[in-house]
Write a protein that holds these residues in place. Sequence first.
Motif, mmCIF file in Angstrom:
data_model
loop_
_atom_site.group_PDB
_atom_site.id
_atom_site.type_symbol
_atom_site.label_atom_id
_atom_site.label_comp_id
_atom_site.label_asym_id
_atom_site.label_seq_id
_atom_site.Cartn_x
_atom_site.Cartn_y
_atom_site.Cartn_z
ATOM 1 N N PRO A 43 77.922 -22.140 13.561
ATOM 2 C CA PRO A 43 79.146 -22.036 12.748
ATOM 3 C C PRO A 43 79.535 -20.575 12.484
ATOM 4 O O PRO A 43 80.722 -20.222 12.550
ATOM 5 C CB PRO A 43 78.758 -22.744 11.442
ATOM 6 C CG PRO A 43 77.699 -23.698 11.831
ATOM 7 C CD PRO A 43 76.929 -23.038 12.937
ATOM 8 N N ALA A 44 78.535 -19.717 12.223
ATOM 9 C CA ALA A 44 78.843 -18.314 11.931
ATOM 10 C C ALA A 44 79.419 -17.616 13.167
ATOM 11 O O ALA A 44 80.385 -16.851 13.074
ATOM 12 C CB ALA A 44 77.587 -17.593 11.444
ATOM 13 N N VAL A 45 78.819 -17.897 14.322
ATOM 14 C CA VAL A 45 79.291 -17.293 15.571
ATOM 15 C C VAL A 45 80.760 -17.622 15.796
ATOM 16 O O VAL A 45 81.586 -16.748 16.081
ATOM 17 C CB VAL A 45 78.447 -17.794 16.770
ATOM 18 C CG1 VAL A 45 79.171 -17.546 18.090
ATOM 19 C CG2 VAL A 45 77.103 -17.100 16.779
ATOM 20 N N VAL A 46 81.092 -18.909 15.631
ATOM 21 C CA VAL A 46 82.467 -19.339 15.867
ATOM 22 C C VAL A 46 83.407 -18.690 14.846
ATOM 23 O O VAL A 46 84.456 -18.130 15.199
ATOM 24 C CB VAL A 46 82.581 -20.877 15.801
ATOM 25 C CG1 VAL A 46 84.048 -21.315 15.892
ATOM 26 C CG2 VAL A 46 81.774 -21.510 16.924
ATOM 27 N N ALA A 47 83.013 -18.702 13.577
ATOM 28 C CA ALA A 47 83.880 -18.152 12.529
ATOM 29 C C ALA A 47 84.086 -16.651 12.706
ATOM 30 O O ALA A 47 85.184 -16.130 12.471
ATOM 31 C CB ALA A 47 83.285 -18.446 11.152
ATOM 32 N N LEU A 48 83.044 -15.938 13.160
ATOM 33 C CA LEU A 48 83.134 -14.487 13.306
ATOM 34 C C LEU A 48 83.729 -14.074 14.653
ATOM 35 O O LEU A 48 83.887 -12.890 14.928
ATOM 36 C CB LEU A 48 81.735 -13.861 13.167
ATOM 37 C CG LEU A 48 81.105 -13.919 11.774
ATOM 38 C CD1 LEU A 48 79.629 -13.545 11.836
ATOM 39 C CD2 LEU A 48 81.837 -12.998 10.803
ATOM 40 N N GLY A 49 84.021 -15.064 15.494
ATOM 41 C CA GLY A 49 84.593 -14.757 16.803
ATOM 42 C C GLY A 49 83.617 -14.054 17.720
ATOM 43 O O GLY A 49 83.986 -13.190 18.507
ATOM 44 N N LYS A 50 82.331 -14.419 17.621
ATOM 45 C CA LYS A 50 81.322 -13.785 18.474
ATOM 46 C C LYS A 50 80.927 -14.688 19.648
ATOM 47 O O LYS A 50 79.795 -14.617 20.143
ATOM 48 C CB LYS A 50 80.068 -13.473 17.635
ATOM 49 C CG LYS A 50 80.251 -12.321 16.663
ATOM 50 C CD LYS A 50 78.998 -12.176 15.824
ATOM 51 C CE LYS A 50 78.967 -10.875 15.061
ATOM 52 N NZ LYS A 50 78.833 -9.689 15.926
ATOM 53 N N GLU A 51 81.869 -15.531 20.081
ATOM 54 C CA GLU A 51 81.553 -16.505 21.138
ATOM 55 C C GLU A 51 80.930 -15.852 22.368
ATOM 56 O O GLU A 51 80.171 -16.492 23.099
ATOM 57 C CB GLU A 51 82.798 -17.280 21.582
ATOM 58 C CG GLU A 51 83.347 -18.233 20.536
ATOM 59 C CD GLU A 51 84.387 -17.585 19.627
ATOM 60 O OE1 GLU A 51 84.455 -16.337 19.627
ATOM 61 O OE2 GLU A 51 85.111 -18.301 18.930
ATOM 62 N N GLY A 52 81.270 -14.577 22.593
ATOM 63 C CA GLY A 52 80.772 -13.872 23.776
ATOM 64 C C GLY A 52 79.262 -13.872 23.905
ATOM 65 O O GLY A 52 78.733 -13.845 25.015
ATOM 66 N N PRO A 84 77.585 -23.521 26.414
ATOM 67 C CA PRO A 84 79.040 -23.718 26.430
ATOM 68 C C PRO A 84 79.599 -23.682 25.007
ATOM 69 O O PRO A 84 78.920 -24.115 24.062
ATOM 70 C CB PRO A 84 79.215 -25.114 27.038
ATOM 71 C CG PRO A 84 77.944 -25.396 27.749
ATOM 72 C CD PRO A 84 76.870 -24.607 27.084
ATOM 73 N N LEU A 85 80.792 -23.207 24.848
ATOM 74 C CA LEU A 85 81.374 -23.015 23.520
ATOM 75 C C LEU A 85 81.410 -24.297 22.692
ATOM 76 O O LEU A 85 81.111 -24.301 21.494
ATOM 77 C CB LEU A 85 82.795 -22.450 23.653
ATOM 78 C CG LEU A 85 83.542 -22.214 22.335
ATOM 79 C CD1 LEU A 85 82.791 -21.221 21.455
ATOM 80 C CD2 LEU A 85 84.957 -21.712 22.588
ATOM 81 N N TRP A 86 81.728 -25.438 23.363
ATOM 82 C CA TRP A 86 81.868 -26.680 22.582
ATOM 83 C C TRP A 86 80.574 -27.071 21.888
ATOM 84 O O TRP A 86 80.578 -27.719 20.848
ATOM 85 C CB TRP A 86 82.390 -27.829 23.456
ATOM 86 C CG TRP A 86 81.538 -28.151 24.658
ATOM 87 C CD1 TRP A 86 81.670 -27.614 25.904
ATOM 88 C CD2 TRP A 86 80.425 -29.049 24.726
ATOM 89 N NE1 TRP A 86 80.721 -28.115 26.754
ATOM 90 C CE2 TRP A 86 79.936 -29.003 26.054
ATOM 91 C CE3 TRP A 86 79.795 -29.877 23.804
ATOM 92 C CZ2 TRP A 86 78.845 -29.757 26.472
ATOM 93 C CZ3 TRP A 86 78.702 -30.627 24.226
ATOM 94 C CH2 TRP A 86 78.230 -30.563 25.545
ATOM 95 N N VAL A 87 79.456 -26.664 22.437
ATOM 96 C CA VAL A 87 78.170 -26.991 21.819
ATOM 97 C C VAL A 87 78.112 -26.420 20.395
ATOM 98 O O VAL A 87 77.571 -27.038 19.480
ATOM 99 C CB VAL A 87 76.992 -26.445 22.663
ATOM 100 C CG1 VAL A 87 75.658 -26.644 21.942
ATOM 101 C CG2 VAL A 87 76.960 -27.126 24.018
ATOM 102 N N ALA A 88 78.715 -25.247 20.209
ATOM 103 C CA ALA A 88 78.664 -24.583 18.909
ATOM 104 C C ALA A 88 79.452 -25.336 17.839
ATOM 105 O O ALA A 88 79.343 -25.043 16.653
ATOM 106 C CB ALA A 88 79.179 -23.156 19.030
#
Lengths: 265, 335
Positions: free
Chosen positions: A217-226, A231-235
């Motif tokens: 959740p933090a990665v997605v909220a902070l825009g650190k998907e890189g 895969p992104l959807w897992v997050a």
Amino acid sequence: MRTARTAWILERAAIRAQMQYKANFISMTLLGIIYQASAFSFVAIVMYNSGVIGGWVFEEICFLYGLRLLAHSLSILPLSHLWTLDSMVREAEFDRYLLRPMSPFLQFLTSKFQMSAAGDLLVASIILGYAFPRVDIDFSPATVTFLMAGVAGGALVEASIQVAVASLVFRTLNTMSFRIFVDTIFNLTGNYPLTIFSGFVQSFLIAIPISFVAYFPAVVALGKEGELNVPLWVAFLTLPIGLLFSLCAAMTWKSQMRHYQSAGH
Amino acid sequence: MPLIEVQDLVKEFQRPRQKNGRFSAFRTLVSREYDVVRAVDGISFSVDAGEVVGYIGPNGAGKSTTIKLLTGVLEPTSGSVHVAGSAPSRNRRENAQRIGAVFGHRSQLWWDLPLVESMKLLAALYDVDPKAYRSQLAYLDQVLGLDEILPTPVRQLSLGQRMRGDLAAAFLHQPSVLYLDEPTIGLDVHAKDRVCGFIEQVSQERRATIVLTTHDLADIERLCDRVILIDRGTVAFDGPVKELKASYASERVLKVRYEAGGSDELTLGQPLASGTVVSAAPGEVSLRLPAIASAVPTALSEIGRLGHIVDLSIEETSLEEVIKQVYSARRAAAR
Ligand SMILES: Nc1ncnc2c1ncn2[C@@H]1O[C@H](COP(=O)(O)OP(=O)(O)O)[C@@H](O)[C@H]1O
Ligand SMILES: [Mg+2]
């Protein structure tokens, strides 16, 4: 519906019973604050010296740490007395739940209430209160909803694992070392970016699934998907995984409870 | 059809061999080594609605285990229990509405709250409507003197008061079956009397079916039409108390005082009428006689020849004595 009402009546009675021990409440809360604050200050000191860990700056680490502590607090809020299950089963106090027309788990859940989560909750709020205005997040309704779902899912994951582990007591009569083991793993690994661990440990943490509790959740909220190596959807799966784990915990509890043997007398 | 039906009931406990040392809990969990204890070993009986049955036996005979199987707390290893046609451990909730249970060793009340709160919580749990709640509480007050202890926190109640609270709690939802496991344990005479009074009253006035375990045989004689005597997990006797006494208490003791005049002293062990002298003093004799109707008059006329009879008493063999005989007969037969 009636079950929910009855459970609430029982929970309120447990709170009233606990109110008689105010000194205990205060000392438990203080203990929680001291424990969580000292754990956090360790992180803060390390950060102060290095500035960045795993590509995350101090404020971002605070955000992650706060989310995880919030989920943790919520998970122990209704389960603060989970440790009492051991002696209840060993001393056959559990008999009574099998004699009454309500789910034994619900009866156990509402049997006691300890405010030991209060300290954790307070420290989590302070850390998040510090981090929110300082991180680069646009708190849109969508983001807020996503974060709330993440915290709820994270709390469910942790609570489910604790319940599943505690339910082993029906066979082993003692689960203290297991529960401390699980708690320690969560505390040691759940509060930090996955990027600081080696590849093997990363897969392990995703699998058990600590990474879903606060990190994704933090990665997605902070825009650190890189930095994700999945895969992104897992997050986005924290809440579904929390629900899935709850189901598994319920099944574990049920199958373990069949081994209940009461005690002599 | 009987209300309670027990068929070839067996309960084995598995005690995992405890492991010591590192990861002991984990190794105990995965280990397949057990010690097996067979606490109930093929018990069958049935109980009709309205019966009061005493379930007795020495410590470790399997009484509490049977009660737990009857209430559904434990699942049978083999054999079956049916209460009103359904298996308690498979239909716990349905069964719970029908039964009340008290375990003398272990209170089921909310320890930190006044007794009245336990009553209210149980009313919510069992879905007792407010009107039924009030009338049942009034009834329980009349039978158990509940009102005086309702405002007291349970942890402050004396053992006798706590037991009254537990009985009231078990009967609040008007169950048709009551299981009482040693409800008089540790109580003084007065408190015991109260518990027995409660059992008598709910049996007579509410037609409750009651299964009672106790070590106090006076309770059994006062309350139970029928006893089931168990021994090492098996039934040693099942029937009316009277029948138990009649079949084992084959003797009784006649004690007579008479005006000793003649020189005919009685001596210990001397046969007299159909019995033997077990104690003798001038003007006083105790005689062990077979428990048949004709034995006493014959003996009295014999003693009457020694002198004018002043006083007499007959001692039946106590239930305790009878039970001892049952067990020693079984031990002898097993050998
Ligand atoms: N939960 C249990 N685990 C292992 N053994 C038990 C358990 N409960 C009872 N036992 C054993 O089963 C036997 C019967 O016990 P119990 O039914 O309590 O006897 P009673 O109530 O007649 O004194 C005893 O040997 C006791 O040690
Ligand atoms: Mg017992």
